[in-house]
Design an enzyme around this catalytic site. Structure first.
Site, PDB file in Angstrom:
ATOM      1  N   GLU A 109       0.868  -1.193   0.000  1.00 31.42           N
ATOM      2  CA  GLU A 109       0.000   0.000   0.000  1.00 31.42           C
ATOM      3  C   GLU A 109       0.895   1.230   0.000  1.00 31.42           C
ATOM      4  OE1 GLU A 109      -3.048   0.234   3.116  1.00 31.42           O
ATOM      5  OE2 GLU A 109      -2.782   2.413   3.234  1.00 31.42           O
ATOM      6  N   GLU A 143      -2.552  11.859   2.630  1.00 33.58           N
ATOM      7  CA  GLU A 143      -3.271  11.393   3.805  1.00 33.58           C
ATOM      8  C   GLU A 143      -3.018  12.334   4.980  1.00 33.58           C
ATOM      9  OE1 GLU A 143      -2.328   7.442   5.184  1.00 33.58           O
ATOM     10  OE2 GLU A 143      -4.283   7.198   6.095  1.00 33.58           O
TER      11      GLU A 143
HETATM   12  C1  LIG Z   1      -9.553   5.152   3.426  1.00 29.39           C
HETATM   13  O1  LIG Z   1      -8.230   5.516   3.372  1.00 29.39           O
HETATM   14  C2  LIG Z   1      -7.396   5.191   4.430  1.00 29.39           C
HETATM   15  C3  LIG Z   1      -6.078   5.764   4.063  1.00 29.39           C
HETATM   16  O2  LIG Z   1      -5.049   5.079   3.839  1.00 29.39           O
HETATM   17  C4  LIG Z   1      -7.402   3.704   4.704  1.00 29.39           C
HETATM   18  O3  LIG Z   1      -6.584   3.382   5.787  1.00 29.39           O
HETATM   19  C5  LIG Z   1      -8.807   3.292   4.916  1.00 29.39           C
HETATM   20  O4  LIG Z   1      -8.853   1.905   5.076  1.00 29.39           O
HETATM   21  C6  LIG Z   1      -9.677   3.725   3.787  1.00 29.39           C
HETATM   22  N1  LIG Z   1     -11.023   3.333   3.975  1.00 29.39           N
HETATM   23  C7  LIG Z   1     -11.546   2.517   3.099  1.00 29.39           C
HETATM   24  C8  LIG Z   1     -12.954   2.089   3.283  1.00 29.39           C
HETATM   25  O5  LIG Z   1     -10.957   2.148   2.160  1.00 29.39           O
END
Ligand SMILES: *[C@@H]1O[C@H](CO)[C@@H](O)[C@H](O)[C@H]1NC(C)=O
Ligand SMILES: *[C@@H]1O[C@H](CO)[C@@H](O)[C@H](O)[C@H]1NC(C)=O
Ligand SMILES: *[C@@H]1O[C@H](CO)[C@@H](O)[C@H](O)[C@H]1NC(C)=O
Length: 319
Positions: free
Chosen positions: A139, A144
């Protein structure tokens, strides 16, 4: 300089460095409606426990949470509804690119605006294999941050045996060195940006800017250029070919010194999402100078989320 001499010199430089110059050609340009045609709006539960309800594509369009013009793409959260404390969270969107981009690719995003507000946790990031078998294929968090505070953070999250050297050529400030998701509550190996214009209200009031990420066998690099600063002409011009060697020192540099990039990163899908509270924004909410409790605030103050939106001028992928 004679042609043959230029050629020999070029050859010598290429030979000595062992790699070809870092030039790439555009493979996809996303503008306006392309984001809706080439991304999937995901109606799924938030894995990070946010006070959010990710709606489906039809609801998003109907409620104007996604909006495309010829030049802009907007993705936002609901800013009119007071929530039932026992019901679902605030409506918002999560977009997943249909295409994947692997080792040897560059993404360049040109944004006017990113979501802001207490309780917000916006992210523009990539993940291997659509997030299945996470974190086996890695990832990469490009944009962020939470609760309007501080600067942007760029972070890798990986399987074990991937860490970053303390000393490396980057303008940002390295946080934890171990990228392993099992270490320190999945903090990842982050780099904190130094430019206040890289995140939240300051990014927005400055008119946004460009984010770029380069993924190769040898490294991951992230750059940021605020609007109105000195931006490489191939980036600001949206050129069909780019040369990352001319982009200067990245804000975040993740070399392969103690991390085999090719064994920790597979082809990446791009995700654009906006959640509220949850594991990060909720956990640090009270120390962010925000009112009330995170969930209460998100439930009861819809009008405060009118600026909780992404506005993309374009996203380009180069290979
Ligand atoms: C949204 O983004 C964050 C950022 O990295 C992540 O950790 C989180 O799981 C995300 N939520 C979803 C539903 O993807
Ligand atoms: C939908 O959102 C766009 C972008 O924010 C805005 O310009 C437009 O007026 C909105 N449409 C409606 C019907 O509210
Ligand atoms: C790391 O990158 C260097 C070039 O920067 C390359 O020569 C080397 O093979 C790479 N190592 C691994 C494990 O991929």
């Amino acid at each position: 300089m004679s042609t043959s001499f230029t050629w020999s010199l070029t050859f010598a430089l290429v030979f000595v460095s062992g790699v070809w110059a870092a030039t790439y050609t555009v493979s996809d340009t996303y503008t306006g409606q392309d984001f809706l045609n080439s991304f999937t709006v995901q109606n799924i539960p938030d894995p990070t426990n946010g006070r959010v309800n990710y709606v489906d594509a039809a609801t998003a369009k109907n409620d104007n949470l996604t909006f495309a013009s010829a030049t802009n793409f907007i993705a936002r959260a609901d800013f009119t509804t007071i929530l039932d404390p026992n019901g679902p969270g605030r409506n918002s969107v999560r977009l997943l690119s249909n295409k994947q981009y692997g080792l040897g690719s560059v993404l360049v995003a040109n944004l006017n605006h990113m979501p802001e507000g207490c309780g917000t946790w916006p992210a523009f990031w990539t993940v291997g294999d659509q997030g299945n078998n996470w974190p086996t294929t890695g990832e990469i968090d490009i944009i962020e941050g939470v609760n309007n505070v501080g600067t942007n953070q760029g972070t890798l999250h990986t399987s074990p045996d991937c860490s970053m050297p303390a000393s490396r050529t980057e303008t940002g400030t390295a946080l934890q060195s171990d990228c392993d998701t099992a270490v320190n509550g999945n903090a990842g190996c982050g780099v904190s940006f130094t430019d206040a214009r890289s995140f939240g209200p300051t990014f927005n009031s400055n008119g946004g800017g460009w984010y770029a990420m380069e993924l190769t066998d040898d490294f991951v690099k992230i750059w940021f250029w605020a609007r109105g600063t000195s931006v490489p002409s191939d980036v600001s011009g949206g050129s069909s070919t780019i040369d990352t060697d001319n982009w200067g020192t990245p804000v975040a540099y993740f070399p392969n010194t103690s991390c085999s990039i090719s064994s920790h990163f597979g082809p990446q899908n791009i995700i654009i999402n906006l959640t509220f509270c949850g594991d990060w924004a909720g956990a640090v909410y009270s120390s962010s100078g925000c009112p009330s409790t995170c969930v209460d605030y998100v439930n009861n103050n819809p009008a405060d989320f009118e600026n909780a939106y992404f506005d993309f001028l374009s996203l380009k992928a180069y290979t």
